[in-house]
Motif scaffolding. Structure first.
Motif, PDB file in Angstrom:
ATOM      1  N   LEU A  12       0.827  -1.208   0.000  1.00 24.76           N
ATOM      2  CA  LEU A  12       0.000   0.000   0.000  1.00 24.76           C
ATOM      3  C   LEU A  12       0.861   1.257   0.000  1.00 24.76           C
ATOM      4  N   GLN A  13       1.975   1.207   0.731  1.00 23.98           N
ATOM      5  CA  GLN A  13       2.876   2.359   0.744  1.00 23.98           C
ATOM      6  C   GLN A  13       3.481   2.588  -0.635  1.00 23.98           C
ATOM      7  N   MET A  14       3.873   1.511  -1.317  1.00 18.41           N
ATOM      8  CA  MET A  14       4.411   1.645  -2.671  1.00 18.41           C
ATOM      9  C   MET A  14       3.370   2.231  -3.614  1.00 18.41           C
ATOM     10  N   ASN A  15       2.131   1.783  -3.483  1.00 17.14           N
ATOM     11  CA  ASN A  15       1.056   2.284  -4.339  1.00 17.14           C
ATOM     12  C   ASN A  15       0.880   3.789  -4.148  1.00 17.14           C
ATOM     13  N   SER A  16       0.847   4.207  -2.883  1.00 16.63           N
ATOM     14  CA  SER A  16       0.584   5.617  -2.601  1.00 16.63           C
ATOM     15  C   SER A  16       1.777   6.511  -2.926  1.00 16.63           C
ATOM     16  N   ALA A  17       2.971   5.928  -2.960  1.00 18.05           N
ATOM     17  CA  ALA A  17       4.175   6.720  -3.194  1.00 18.05           C
ATOM     18  C   ALA A  17       4.485   6.911  -4.679  1.00 18.05           C
ATOM     19  N   SER A  18       3.704   6.311  -5.550  1.00 17.06           N
ATOM     20  CA  SER A  18       3.952   6.460  -6.986  1.00 17.06           C
ATOM     21  C   SER A  18       3.901   7.936  -7.391  1.00 17.06           C
ATOM     22  N   ARG A  19       4.878   8.364  -8.216  1.00 15.60           N
ATOM     23  CA  ARG A  19       4.894   9.749  -8.697  1.00 15.60           C
ATOM     24  C   ARG A  19       3.705  10.061  -9.592  1.00 15.60           C
ATOM     25  N   LEU A  20       2.954   9.026  -9.947  1.00 10.73           N
ATOM     26  CA  LEU A  20       1.774   9.246 -10.774  1.00 10.73           C
ATOM     27  C   LEU A  20       0.760  10.126 -10.054  1.00 10.73           C
ATOM     28  N   TRP A  21       0.793  10.084  -8.717  1.00 13.21           N
ATOM     29  CA  TRP A  21      -0.196  10.834  -7.957  1.00 13.21           C
ATOM     30  C   TRP A  21       0.301  12.207  -7.531  1.00 13.21           C
ATOM     31  N   ALA A  22       1.528  12.555  -7.788  1.00 14.64           N
ATOM     32  CA  ALA A  22       2.074  13.823  -7.311  1.00 14.64           C
ATOM     33  C   ALA A  22       1.286  15.007  -7.874  1.00 14.64           C
ATOM     34  N   ASP A  23       0.992  15.958  -7.010  1.00 17.76           N
ATOM     35  CA  ASP A  23       0.351  17.236  -7.375  1.00 17.76           C
ATOM     36  C   ASP A  23      -1.057  17.089  -7.911  1.00 17.76           C
ATOM     37  N   ARG A  24      -1.729  15.989  -7.586  1.00 20.18           N
ATOM     38  CA  ARG A  24      -3.155  15.909  -7.932  1.00 20.18           C
ATOM     39  C   ARG A  24      -3.968  16.682  -6.909  1.00 20.18           C
TER      40      ARG A  24
END
Length: 498
Positions: free
Chosen positions: A486-498
């Motif tokens: 779950l931590q890896m999922n949330s840390a993806s740069r895909l979500w940065a600045d949404r």
């Protein structure tokens, strides 16, 4: 703990301008769609169908002697930018990429947009104890800090959805009833997320036109197990809410929630996702949400990409993209000051033998809360030149597009690797993360600008950290392994600045 879907999500863009802000290094005037000395136009919605706002002057058929500096778009109020993977392409038909970005200045807004917030709390049996205590405390603190005049509602879901507070305008006379409803929340039963989400979206969508900021804040620790429960169905429900301006902030608590579902909710609504290891982190997450609401710079925003003749738009990975004929629209929703939102468009170009040509018109549509929600449009035109020399194509790559492509593509790989860790396929996770790290390190090595070099290097370091997490998970007990995934999922740069 913040995820940014960790938040499916790319950073958000919006309006306004920051004096003195310049286009990113390495972006040519042709790629930005603005010729030196020319401004991109910024008009109301009634002019959206007008002629292209700003078109660059001709690019050389062969490589120019030097790349011109980008015009300072942001300093003139233009926040949208776009550029192909290279300023030059080879003649003939081939696939390439178009980078699109929106950079919202961090300038202070003079007018706060009224908000309609639908709080949705998982009240199933698994939320008993500290989780529900923290959910009640965080929800009350959040409501306490919303100003009078905002609209708030409260719903919960267990075996069925339950309306606790109908959409209510906050004020001295209504706050006590909202507080009593929050205090009465208690856990029991199963998890009917579909009904709960449908009710909360209906609450938010019912807000008056004056309340264009519409958000569902979902707090859950489990997986939907009653009613329609697949990520695809729930993601489609989120998309329908987004059609009415409703975005979803998903807060996953603990190790048992379904990250695929929360990912789908964030992506489908252009919202955000947070992963919390402990329930007491809820207050800090809602504090961040409140701060974002207070810096709203645009509502109802979307990017419209119109291909030029000879160009076909193939898709926008990791984004909700609606197609109408040849045109694609990417929903952005509400955007806040300082947000940076990027997307990568796959395109097929049939280039003539020579000359300078438009690639696409890229238009940012939004409503401006600082000016009475007036509709506005910004436009740039990305262009390309044609060369027969592959070395010149490589030499004139656009650094921002190349870097954002690397970050987005590797962010998607990290999401896949997180699922591999969750299922116990550590070999597959290692292979994907190793490839992602190498892709980013190569981009950092090839970048000329300090900004893009640092960005790619930072992303590579983050992936390297994820690789260490994945390796450690292989020797961890199942509960710890799940938390690592779950931590890896949330840390993806895909979500940065949404």
């Amino acid at each position: 703990m913040r995820t940014m879907l960790a938040g499916l999500l790319m950073g958000f863009a919006a309006l306004g301008c920051a004096a003195g802000a310049a286009a990113p290094p390495g972006t040519s005037a042709a790629a930005a769609g603005i010729a030196p000395g020319m401004e991109a136009r910024q008009e109301g919605a009634e002019a959206a169908a007008a002629a292209p706002a700003a078109v660059a002057g001709p690019a050389a058929a062969e490589a120019p002697a030097s790349r011109p500096e980008a015009a300072p778009e942001a300093s003139r109020g233009v926040w949208i930018g776009a550029a192909g993977a290279s300023d030059l392409v080879l003649p003939g038909t081939r696939e390439t990429q178009l980078g699109v970005w929106v950079d919202v200045p961090a300038a202070r807004r003079e007018a706060r947009a009224p908000a309609a917030v639908a709080l949705l709390v998982d009240a199933s049996g698994s939320m008993q104890g500290a989780k529900m205590d923290h959910a009640r405390a965080a929800a009350q603190a959040f409501v306490d800090r919303l100003p009078d005049g905002d609209v708030v509602s409260l719903a919960s879901f267990a075996d069925a959805a339950q309306e606790r507070v109908a959409p209510t305008v906050l004020g001295p006379a209504t706050r006590p009833a909202v507080a009593r409803a929050i205090a009465a929340l208690g856990p029991e039963g199963s998890t009917n997320l579909f009904d709960g989400l449908r009710l909360a979206e209906r609450h938010a969508a019912a807000a008056p036109p004056t309340h264009a900021v519409r958000r569902v804040v979902l707090i859950s620790d489990g997986q939907a197990n009653i009613g329609p429960s697949s990520p695809e169905i729930l993601g489609a429900l989120a998309q329908r809410g987004a059609d009415h301006g409703v975005q979803i902030t998903s807060i996953g608590v603990g190790a048992d929630y379904d990250e695929r579902t929360l990912n789908a909710l964030a992506l489908g609504s252009s919202g955000r996702l947070y992963h919390l290891t402990e329930a007491r982190q809820m207050s800090s997450v809602l504090e961040r949400e409140l701060a974002l609401l207070q810096t709203t710079a645009a509502t109802g925003a979307f990017v419209e990409i119109v291909p030029a003749p000879g160009v076909e738009l193939l898709g926008v990975p990791s984004e909700r993209a609606d197609r109408s004929g040849d045109t694609i629209r990417v929903l952005l929703g509400t955007m806040f000051g300082g947000q940076h939102r990027e997307m990568l468009v796959r395109v097929r170009v049939t280039a003539p033998a020579a000359g300078s040509h438009p690639l696409a018109s890229v238009r940012l549509h939004f409503r401006d809360p600082e000016n009475g929600n007036v509709p506005r449009v910004q436009e740039v035109v990305a262009r390309y030149g044609v060369t027969s020399d592959p070395a010149q194509v490589a030499a004139h790559q656009n650094e921002r597009t190349q870097t954002l492509a690397a970050v987005i593509e590797t962010g998607m790989m990290q999401l896949d690797a997180a699922q591999d860790v969750s299922s116990g396929d550590f070999g597959a996770a290692e292979a994907k993360l190793a490839a992602a790290e190498e892709r980013l390190r190569q981009q950092a090595a090839s970048a000329r600008s300090t900004k893009e070099k640092a960005r790619a290097a930072d992303a590579a370091s983050a992936v390297a950290s994820a690789r260490k997490t994945a390796r450690a998970a292989a020797a961890s007990p199942p509960a710890a392994r799940r938390m690592d995934a779950l931590q890896m999922n949330s840390a993806s740069r895909l979500w940065a600045d949404r």
